[in-house]
Each structure stands twice: as structure tokens, then as C-alpha cells.
Scaffold this motif. Structure first.
Motif, mmCIF file in Angstrom:
data_model
loop_
_atom_site.group_PDB
_atom_site.id
_atom_site.type_symbol
_atom_site.label_atom_id
_atom_site.label_comp_id
_atom_site.label_asym_id
_atom_site.label_seq_id
_atom_site.Cartn_x
_atom_site.Cartn_y
_atom_site.Cartn_z
ATOM 1 N N VAL A 191 -0.819 6.696 -4.075
ATOM 2 C CA VAL A 191 -0.465 8.067 -4.492
ATOM 3 C C VAL A 191 -1.724 8.925 -4.360
ATOM 4 O O VAL A 191 -2.408 9.222 -5.342
ATOM 5 C CB VAL A 191 0.082 8.091 -5.937
ATOM 6 C CG1 VAL A 191 1.531 7.683 -5.980
ATOM 7 C CG2 VAL A 191 -0.737 7.179 -6.859
ATOM 8 N N PRO A 192 -2.052 9.329 -3.141
ATOM 9 C CA PRO A 192 -3.329 9.994 -2.871
ATOM 10 C C PRO A 192 -3.527 11.318 -3.599
ATOM 11 O O PRO A 192 -4.664 11.737 -3.805
ATOM 12 C CB PRO A 192 -3.286 10.203 -1.348
ATOM 13 C CG PRO A 192 -1.842 10.143 -0.981
ATOM 14 C CD PRO A 192 -1.227 9.176 -1.935
ATOM 15 N N THR A 249 -2.592 12.013 -6.727
ATOM 16 C CA THR A 249 -2.545 11.884 -8.175
ATOM 17 C C THR A 249 -3.865 12.308 -8.804
ATOM 18 O O THR A 249 -4.920 11.769 -8.473
ATOM 19 C CB THR A 249 -2.235 10.433 -8.589
ATOM 20 O OG1 THR A 249 -0.978 10.049 -8.040
ATOM 21 C CG2 THR A 249 -2.194 10.305 -10.104
ATOM 22 N N GLU A 250 -3.792 13.261 -9.720
ATOM 23 C CA GLU A 250 -5.004 13.735 -10.388
ATOM 24 C C GLU A 250 -5.522 12.660 -11.341
ATOM 25 O O GLU A 250 -4.764 12.067 -12.110
ATOM 26 C CB GLU A 250 -4.698 15.014 -11.170
ATOM 27 C CG GLU A 250 -5.930 15.658 -11.798
ATOM 28 C CD GLU A 250 -5.600 16.973 -12.481
ATOM 29 O OE1 GLU A 250 -6.490 17.497 -13.176
ATOM 30 O OE2 GLU A 250 -4.467 17.447 -12.325
ATOM 31 N N GLY A 251 -6.800 12.399 -11.270
ATOM 32 C CA GLY A 251 -7.405 11.393 -12.140
ATOM 33 C C GLY A 251 -7.339 9.984 -11.596
ATOM 34 O O GLY A 251 -7.873 9.051 -12.210
ATOM 35 N N GLY A 252 -6.682 9.797 -10.460
ATOM 36 C CA GLY A 252 -6.627 8.468 -9.860
ATOM 37 C C GLY A 252 -7.940 8.106 -9.189
ATOM 38 O O GLY A 252 -8.816 8.947 -8.996
ATOM 39 N N ARG A 253 -8.096 6.858 -8.818
ATOM 40 C CA ARG A 253 -9.312 6.420 -8.136
ATOM 41 C C ARG A 253 -8.950 5.563 -6.935
ATOM 42 O O ARG A 253 -8.094 4.674 -7.027
ATOM 43 C CB ARG A 253 -10.216 5.620 -9.082
ATOM 44 C CG ARG A 253 -11.493 5.138 -8.389
ATOM 45 C CD ARG A 253 -12.534 4.661 -9.352
ATOM 46 N NE ARG A 253 -13.764 4.310 -8.635
ATOM 47 C CZ ARG A 253 -14.877 3.902 -9.221
ATOM 48 N NH1 ARG A 253 -14.922 3.805 -10.538
ATOM 49 N NH2 ARG A 253 -15.942 3.601 -8.501
ATOM 50 N N ILE A 268 0.834 -1.200 0.000
ATOM 51 C CA ILE A 268 0.000 0.000 0.000
ATOM 52 C C ILE A 268 0.871 1.253 0.000
ATOM 53 O O ILE A 268 0.629 2.203 -0.757
ATOM 54 C CB ILE A 268 -0.955 -0.013 1.217
ATOM 55 C CG1 ILE A 268 -2.009 -1.116 1.045
ATOM 56 C CG2 ILE A 268 -1.638 1.351 1.382
ATOM 57 C CD1 ILE A 268 -2.895 -1.314 2.250
ATOM 58 N N ARG A 269 1.905 1.256 0.836
ATOM 59 C CA ARG A 269 2.801 2.412 0.891
ATOM 60 C C ARG A 269 3.520 2.616 -0.438
ATOM 61 O O ARG A 269 3.772 3.752 -0.862
ATOM 62 C CB ARG A 269 3.812 2.226 2.015
ATOM 63 C CG ARG A 269 3.214 2.383 3.406
ATOM 64 C CD ARG A 269 4.228 2.029 4.474
ATOM 65 N NE ARG A 269 3.677 2.213 5.824
ATOM 66 C CZ ARG A 269 4.258 1.780 6.928
ATOM 67 N NH1 ARG A 269 5.421 1.121 6.849
ATOM 68 N NH2 ARG A 269 3.697 1.983 8.111
#
Length: 205
Positions: free
Chosen positions: A173-174, A176-180, A168-169
Motif C-alpha cells: 500500500v504505497p 499509506t500515510e505513516g507506513g514504512r 506483494i501485490r
């Protein structure tokens, strides 16, 4: 026919839990049948079977598979919409389990709350993906392991926790634009043997 589907509507859940309608669902999961064909199998007059089928159809649990002429009568052949059904906690929304109320990784009841949330969330995701005609990206791992002792089980859980936490670490990538965001649920519990009753509380609970 779907392999499994989730019932979210409270009325549909109540309908599916009726013993007669549950029997009809089981028969129709095996293949299409008419009210007349089902009458002898469930021990009810055709008219009553027809009433139950219409109720099931109204709640989306069965659907029309076709029609056929039999003498002067046109029979409706019905089929189940799924081979099996799971009732979502949304059907009892006011009292559904909330794993955020407490966190205890060694509690069987917290595991149960997590499982209920899993059914609720994945069921809702399937409903949304179906309406949008999109594929839902999921992954599941199911396996068994026999531990020689409680100490080895505890060591396994410790290594499992450390390994998953490291992954998880590594990949989280909290910003990150566009991530889910994705939820990860891991569970370890004794295997339930079909020939014996459910185990009593253990030291893991």
C-alpha cells in the motif's frame, strides 16, 4: 558480547584483516584474556600483543572486561565485542556492489551484489537501532531443498516468483500515510559442501 556485528569503518576493516589481530579476535571471542595470557597462544611478546590489543580497542573490536592484580602488575582482561564480524561494503564505499546497475535474476553475480547490499543495509539499520535503543523488526528464512532435475528447479523458481509477487501485490500500500517500505530478498543457490571446493558456473548463472 554480540553474536555477530558489522564493520563499516574502512580502518577498522583493515585492522581486523591483519592475521595476528584476527587471531587475537578469535581467542578473545572464546573468553576474556590478558596480553600475557595471549602471548603464548599467538607466539608474540606481551608488549607486541598489548600493542595489537590497543589498536583493536581503539576501533571498537575489543573492550575491557575487567582487571586483575598479578604481583605488582595490574592486568587488563580484554574480550571481543562480538563472536564474529562481517565487513560491510561501506568499508569499500567507492567500489561497493550496486545491484541496480543491472538486473539478472539468473546471475550469480547479481545475487552476490544483492547479498552485499543486504549486509550493508542491515548493518546500517542495526547501528541506527542500537544508537536509538530501539528494536529492529526483521525476518529471515533459511532452508534447503533437493531438486530431482533442472526442470523441477525452474518450476520451483517460477512458482516462488508468482507466490511472492502475489503477496506483494496483496499487501503493498504505497500511499499509506505513516507506513514504512520494506525490502524483500529471495535467493536460490546450490548448497556449498564444506568438503569440496566452490562449484563452477552453472546454468543458473
Amino acid at each position: 558480547m554480540l553474536d555477530v556485528t558489522v564493520i563499516e569503518d574502512p580502518e577498522a576493516a583493515a585492522v581486523s584483516l591483519d592475521p595476528i589481530r584476527a587471531s587475537l579476535l578469535a581467542e578473545l571471542a572464546a573468553g576474556p584474556a590478558s596480553a600475557a595470557m595471549l602471548s603464548g597462544k599467538v607466539g608474540l611478546p606481551r608488549q607486541k600483543v598489548n600493542y595489537h590489543l590497543k589498536t583493536l580497542e581503539r576501533h571498537g573490536l575489543v573492550e575491557l572486561a575487567g582487571e586483575r592484580r598479578k604481583g605488582n602488575v595490574t592486568e587488563r582482561l580484554m574480550r571481543a565485542t562480538a563472536a564474529s564480524y562481517v565487513i560491510s561494503p561501506l568499508a569499500l564505499a567507492a567500489v561497493q556492489p550496486d545491484p541496480d546497475r543491472f538486473r539478472d535474476q539468473l546471475s550469480a553475480r547479481w545475487l552476490l551484489a544483492l547479498g552485499a547490499r543486504l549486509v550493508r543495509d542491515v548493518g546500517s539499520l542495526i547501528t541506527g537501532a542500537t544508537k536509538a535503543r530501539q528494536r529492529l523488526a526483521t525476518y529471515a528464512l533459511d532452508g534447503e531443498v533437493r531438486f530431482a532435475s533442472a526442470a523441477e528447479r525452474a518450476a520451483f523458481i517460477q512458482e516462488l516468483t508468482a507466490g511472492v509477487t502475489a503477496l506483494i501485490r496483496k499487501y503493498d500500500v504505497p500511499d499509506t500515510e505513516g507506513g514504512r517500505d520494506h525490502r524483500i530478498v529471495m535467493a536460490v543457490h546450490p548448497t556449498l559442501k564444506e568438503t569440496e571446493p566452490a562449484p563452477k558456473q552453472t546454468e543458473l548463472e
